[in-house]
Design an enzyme around this catalytic site. Sequence first.
Site, PDB file in Angstrom:
ATOM      1  N   ARG A 162     -22.888 -34.453 -63.272  1.00  0.00           N
ATOM      2  CA  ARG A 162     -22.794 -33.746 -64.542  1.00  0.00           C
ATOM      3  C   ARG A 162     -24.204 -33.502 -65.067  1.00  0.00           C
ATOM      4  O   ARG A 162     -25.055 -34.406 -65.031  1.00  0.00           O
ATOM      5  CB  ARG A 162     -21.982 -34.536 -65.566  1.00  0.00           C
ATOM      6  CG  ARG A 162     -20.482 -34.578 -65.301  1.00  0.00           C
ATOM      7  CD  ARG A 162     -19.853 -33.197 -65.475  1.00  0.00           C
ATOM      8  NE  ARG A 162     -18.411 -33.207 -65.272  1.00  0.00           N
ATOM      9  CZ  ARG A 162     -17.813 -32.974 -64.118  1.00  0.00           C
ATOM     10  NH1 ARG A 162     -18.555 -32.745 -63.036  1.00  0.00           N
ATOM     11  NH2 ARG A 162     -16.493 -32.979 -64.023  1.00  0.00           N
TER      12      ARG A 162
ATOM     13  N   GLU B   8     -23.179 -24.191 -68.636  1.00  0.00           N
ATOM     14  CA  GLU B   8     -22.685 -23.476 -67.460  1.00  0.00           C
ATOM     15  C   GLU B   8     -21.763 -22.343 -67.902  1.00  0.00           C
ATOM     16  O   GLU B   8     -20.932 -22.548 -68.778  1.00  0.00           O
ATOM     17  CB  GLU B   8     -21.932 -24.436 -66.533  1.00  0.00           C
ATOM     18  CG  GLU B   8     -22.816 -25.544 -65.974  1.00  0.00           C
ATOM     19  CD  GLU B   8     -22.090 -26.451 -64.985  1.00  0.00           C
ATOM     20  OE1 GLU B   8     -20.920 -26.141 -64.634  1.00  0.00           O
ATOM     21  OE2 GLU B   8     -22.671 -27.450 -64.578  1.00  0.00           O
TER      22      GLU B   8
ATOM     23  N   HIS C 219     -22.856 -24.852 -59.400  1.00  0.00           N
ATOM     24  CA  HIS C 219     -21.727 -25.785 -59.491  1.00  0.00           C
ATOM     25  C   HIS C 219     -20.690 -25.506 -58.393  1.00  0.00           C
ATOM     26  O   HIS C 219     -19.522 -25.211 -58.652  1.00  0.00           O
ATOM     27  CB  HIS C 219     -21.066 -25.741 -60.870  1.00  0.00           C
ATOM     28  CG  HIS C 219     -20.338 -27.021 -61.189  1.00  0.00           C
ATOM     29  ND1 HIS C 219     -20.109 -27.462 -62.461  1.00  0.00           N
ATOM     30  CD2 HIS C 219     -19.774 -27.966 -60.376  1.00  0.00           C
ATOM     31  CE1 HIS C 219     -19.447 -28.602 -62.437  1.00  0.00           C
ATOM     32  NE2 HIS C 219     -19.238 -28.926 -61.167  1.00  0.00           N
TER      33      HIS C 219
ATOM     34  N   GLY D  48     -19.840 -27.847 -56.097  1.00  0.00           N
ATOM     35  CA  GLY D  48     -19.417 -29.115 -55.528  1.00  0.00           C
ATOM     36  C   GLY D  48     -17.989 -29.143 -55.028  1.00  0.00           C
ATOM     37  O   GLY D  48     -17.713 -29.589 -53.922  1.00  0.00           O
TER      38      GLY D  48
END
Length: 316
Positions: free
Chosen positions: A233, A262, A281, A283
């Site tokens: 995070r 974001e 982002h 992931g």
Amino acid sequence: MAVLDDYQRVALEYGDWERLGPDLDVTVFDRNLDLEEAKVALAPYDVLCLMRERMALPRGLIEALPNLRLVIFTGVRTRSIDFAALAERGIIACHTGGGEMQPATAELTWGLILSAMRHLPREMAGMRDGFWQTTVGTVLEGRTLGLLGLGKLGQRVAAIGAAFGMQRIAWSPNLTAERAEAAGVTLVDKDRLFATSDVVTLHMVLSPATQHLVGASELGLMRPEALLVNTSRGPLIDENALIETLRAGRIRGAALDVYDQEPLPANHPLRGLGNAYLTPHLGYVTEGSYRLFFRDVVSVIAAWRAGAPINVASVA
């Protein structure tokens, strides 16, 4: 129904929407809406599907959506929804399965590490521009991997570090020497982790206690050749302190998949730093996760319409 933040426009491909019948009208939003835009654009919808935490659902937005009856968020948990505000209006919130988050995020973590240590973005761009070798890389074998957090994801990253022949150390507020040893990792204090690691990677849950866990003090302990990696995070790191550290060239760099804001604004300072290795982002963004997410979204809607909701979110 509105599907939010489907950046790749794949929701209609991955979900079996025909199963729900012709009276379900699905609209896909492929960009992030700010709060005022969302109040207007989402007002007609009965059902919202949120992709993880890309779109927050605060009280002010919930109160502006008169038709809202069901909220579905992909993944198992989220901190971006005001569940109390939903409950006050009798709006049900449901979740999907977790998808491939753990293996996908661990693999991306190592993709970022290798990209930074071997200068892959620069060399790939150079190849497209007609150049040949311009950098000298660094191997991982024999170097030290420092893990902030040794939960399931941290343990996956540690195991891959072992395959690279790295020394592995870890710290978190509640980590014991026994748990660390069981994972093949040595428990150290936080200062030692930052001062001795060649790669520091974060695997902590964001909470008031962990916000800005990595600040100017911790960054100041890092070695000049060390790399900081965050796929957890954004607010775990004091972003301003990190930008200052990178601008001054006090560490090798930072490899980041998550940010305070974001999507990351186009003019954000991190985008202009040559020692910042940035991904948007990614992931959990895999075919397997998306297929599971939208399969479950369809099942949640079918059960809700039948009067027997499933996967109702626990907010305890």
